[in-house]
Design an enzyme around this catalytic site. Structure first.
Site, short mmCIF file in Angstrom:
data_model
loop_
_atom_site.label_atom_id
_atom_site.label_comp_id
_atom_site.label_asym_id
_atom_site.label_seq_id
_atom_site.Cartn_x
_atom_site.Cartn_y
_atom_site.Cartn_z
N GLY A 12 13.81 32.44 39.66
CA GLY A 12 14.17 31.43 40.65
C GLY A 12 14.83 32.05 41.86
O GLY A 12 15.83 31.55 42.37
N ALA A 13 14.23 33.16 42.33
CA ALA A 13 14.87 33.92 43.42
C ALA A 13 14.45 33.42 44.80
O ALA A 13 14.90 33.96 45.80
CB ALA A 13 14.51 35.40 43.28
N GLY A 16 18.34 28.96 46.87
CA GLY A 16 19.63 28.64 46.26
C GLY A 16 20.36 29.79 45.58
O GLY A 16 20.50 30.89 46.15
N TYR A 156 18.56 16.06 31.73
CA TYR A 156 19.02 17.29 32.40
C TYR A 156 20.25 17.83 31.68
O TYR A 156 20.32 19.04 31.38
CB TYR A 156 19.34 17.02 33.88
CG TYR A 156 19.90 18.26 34.58
CD1 TYR A 156 19.07 19.35 34.85
CD2 TYR A 156 21.25 18.35 34.92
CE1 TYR A 156 19.58 20.50 35.45
CE2 TYR A 156 21.76 19.49 35.53
CZ TYR A 156 20.91 20.56 35.79
OH TYR A 156 21.42 21.70 36.37
N LYS A 160 21.02 21.50 29.68
CA LYS A 160 22.11 22.44 29.95
C LYS A 160 23.05 22.55 28.74
O LYS A 160 23.69 23.60 28.54
CB LYS A 160 22.86 22.04 31.22
CG LYS A 160 22.00 22.21 32.49
CD LYS A 160 21.55 23.66 32.72
CE LYS A 160 20.75 23.86 33.99
NZ LYS A 160 20.36 25.25 34.25
N VAL A 189 26.74 22.56 43.71
CA VAL A 189 26.42 23.64 44.65
C VAL A 189 25.38 23.12 45.63
O VAL A 189 24.35 22.57 45.20
CB VAL A 189 25.83 24.88 43.92
CG1 VAL A 189 25.75 26.07 44.87
CG2 VAL A 189 26.61 25.23 42.67
N THR A 191 22.38 23.31 47.45
CA THR A 191 21.13 24.08 47.46
C THR A 191 19.98 23.08 47.60
O THR A 191 20.21 21.91 47.91
CB THR A 191 20.95 24.85 46.13
OG1 THR A 191 20.85 23.87 45.08
CG2 THR A 191 22.12 25.78 45.83
P1 NDP Z 1 17.19 25.42 43.97
O1 NDP Z 1 16.27 24.27 43.84
O2 NDP Z 1 17.75 25.75 45.30
O3 NDP Z 1 16.52 26.74 43.35
C1 NDP Z 1 15.83 26.68 42.13
C2 NDP Z 1 15.03 27.95 41.94
O4 NDP Z 1 14.38 27.89 40.67
C3 NDP Z 1 13.98 28.12 43.01
O5 NDP Z 1 13.94 29.47 43.39
C4 NDP Z 1 12.69 27.74 42.30
O6 NDP Z 1 11.63 28.53 42.84
C5 NDP Z 1 13.01 28.21 40.87
N1 NDP Z 1 12.19 27.56 39.87
C6 NDP Z 1 12.16 26.25 39.52
N2 NDP Z 1 11.24 26.04 38.58
C7 NDP Z 1 10.67 27.25 38.33
C8 NDP Z 1 9.64 27.68 37.45
N3 NDP Z 1 9.01 26.83 36.64
N4 NDP Z 1 9.30 28.99 37.44
C9 NDP Z 1 9.93 29.88 38.26
N5 NDP Z 1 10.91 29.52 39.10
C10 NDP Z 1 11.26 28.21 39.13
O7 NDP Z 1 18.38 25.10 42.93
P2 NDP Z 1 19.69 25.93 42.51
O8 NDP Z 1 19.73 27.24 43.12
O9 NDP Z 1 20.83 25.01 42.69
O10 NDP Z 1 19.42 26.03 40.95
C11 NDP Z 1 19.43 27.25 40.24
C12 NDP Z 1 19.97 27.01 38.85
O11 NDP Z 1 21.31 26.55 38.96
C13 NDP Z 1 19.23 25.94 38.03
O12 NDP Z 1 19.12 26.40 36.70
C14 NDP Z 1 20.15 24.74 38.11
O13 NDP Z 1 20.02 23.90 37.00
C15 NDP Z 1 21.51 25.43 38.13
N6 NDP Z 1 22.61 24.66 38.63
C16 NDP Z 1 22.60 24.15 39.91
C17 NDP Z 1 23.68 23.42 40.36
C18 NDP Z 1 23.72 22.80 41.72
O14 NDP Z 1 24.57 21.89 41.94
N7 NDP Z 1 22.90 23.19 42.66
C19 NDP Z 1 24.87 23.24 39.54
C20 NDP Z 1 24.77 23.79 38.22
C21 NDP Z 1 23.70 24.50 37.81
P3 NDP Z 1 10.12 28.03 43.06
O15 NDP Z 1 10.17 26.59 43.39
O16 NDP Z 1 9.66 28.91 44.18
O17 NDP Z 1 9.44 28.35 41.77
C1 8X3 Z 2 23.93 20.63 38.53
C2 8X3 Z 2 25.23 19.94 38.69
O1 8X3 Z 2 26.36 17.65 38.27
O2 8X3 Z 2 24.32 17.69 39.60
O3 8X3 Z 2 23.80 21.16 37.25
O4 8X3 Z 2 24.22 18.04 37.24
S1 8X3 Z 2 25.02 18.26 38.41
#
Ligand code: NDP
Ligand code: 8X3
Length: 255
Positions: A12-13, A16, A156, A160, A189, A191
């Site tokens: 997921g690079a 975010g 969701y 987690k 966060v 993103t």
């Molecule tokens: P973003 O949507 O900004 O980034 C998500 C990333 O995951 C993207 O790079 C996307 O890339 C990749 N991704 C999603 N599905 C796939 C897949 N099937 N295969 C490969 N890559 C995938 O979200 P965040 O950066 O916020 O999320 C990153 C992690 O952090 C997640 O696990 C999320 O649950 C967790 N998280 C986020 C929070 C928040 O508030 N934002 C809080 C707590 C946890 P692409 O679409 O190019 O495949």
């Molecule tokens: C992402 C944070 O509170 O939107 O894991 O589920 S929340």
């Protein structure tokens, strides 16, 4: 250059938290294996990191739900890319916000397959090498949603909560090896997360981050770098990090 010559694989690079981890790890001197489905974004990121930090990057346009394709790519890494030191299991998403009896099955499948099975697939491929080398760090990106369940987020939150159990299971099963596993659990966060959750509805997504100061992806990447740079006898099992305005998933000091 705390990570000089270390190899870090980040899922997921393309956006975010994963993208921020790539930037911070690159600055610290790591060589990077970047995985996401949006090829253009990771290719561009790799070019930027090369330009800025002379980072060596391998880029794989892959879906973490596709075990066979991931296995083929990672098994065929050039020898000097095989000893992965750090794995950031970050790829993940939320889809929808619905009462359980109104849930959308395709949303459930996508969350469960990505957040749970995707994390397991990548770990299953990378861990044996780490165990053989008696060294490695796995950072699972869990969530505050793995500690609490909030209304309309059962599935969701369930994924987690599964990351909590899987991270604990990894720590237990890898005890006695030099491989360390952390569950890094962010709160809110800013993103693309909310945009993805609401299937591209900008207004709904923007509202999630309004009225308080959310975390930024860099805040989580900084913590990931901290975890990745502890000495070998230090195992950080879990970390919860929230915005100062967030007490729980539902208690948020919104102005
Ligand atoms: P973003 O949507 O900004 O980034 C998500 C990333 O995951 C993207 O790079 C996307 O890339 C990749 N991704 C999603 N599905 C796939 C897949 N099937 N295969 C490969 N890559 C995938 O979200 P965040 O950066 O916020 O999320 C990153 C992690 O952090 C997640 O696990 C999320 O649950 C967790 N998280 C986020 C929070 C928040 O508030 N934002 C809080 C707590 C946890 P692409 O679409 O190019 O495949
Ligand atoms: C992402 C944070 O509170 O939107 O894991 O589920 S929340």
């Amino acid at each position: 250059m705390q990570l000089k010559n270390k190899i870090a694989l980040i899922t997921g690079a393309s956006a975010g938290i994963g993208r921020a981890c790539a930037e911070v790890f690159a600055e610290a001197g790591a060589r990077l294996i970047l995985i996401a489905r949006r090829k253009e974004s990771i290719v561009k990121l790799a070019e930027e990191l090369k330009e800025k930090f002379s980072t060596d990057c391998m880029v794989f346009c892959e879906d973490v739900r596709d075990y066979d394709s991931l296995k083929l790519k990672l098994d065929n890494l050039p020898d000097d890319w095989k000893p992965i030191d750090i794995l950031v299991n970050n790829a993940g998403l939320a889809r929808g916000l619905h009462k359980i009896h109104e849930g959308v099955l395709s949303d459930w499948e996508e969350m469960i397959d990505t957040n749970i099975k995707g994390l397991l697939y990548v770990s299953r491929i990378v861990l044996p090498g780490m165990i053989e080398r008696d060294s490695g760090i796995v950072i699972n990106i869990g969530s505050i949603a793995g500690r609490e369940t909030y209304p309309m987020g059962a599935v969701y939150c369930g994924t987690k909560h599964a990351v909590v159990a899987i991270s604990q299971g990894m720590v237990i099963d890898l005890n006695g090896t030099g491989v360390r596993v952390t569950n890094l659990e962010p709160g809110l966060v800013e993103t693309e997360f909310a945009l993805v959750r609401f299937h591209g509805d900008d207004e709904k997504a923007a509202n999630i981050y309004q009225g308080y100061t959310p975390l930024q992806a860099i805040d989580i990447a900084d913590v990931a770098l901290f975890i990745a740079t502890r000495p070998p006898h230090v195992l950080i099992q879990d970390i919860l990090i929230t915005p100062t305005d967030q007490a729980t998933t539902t208690i948020l000091n919104k102005k």
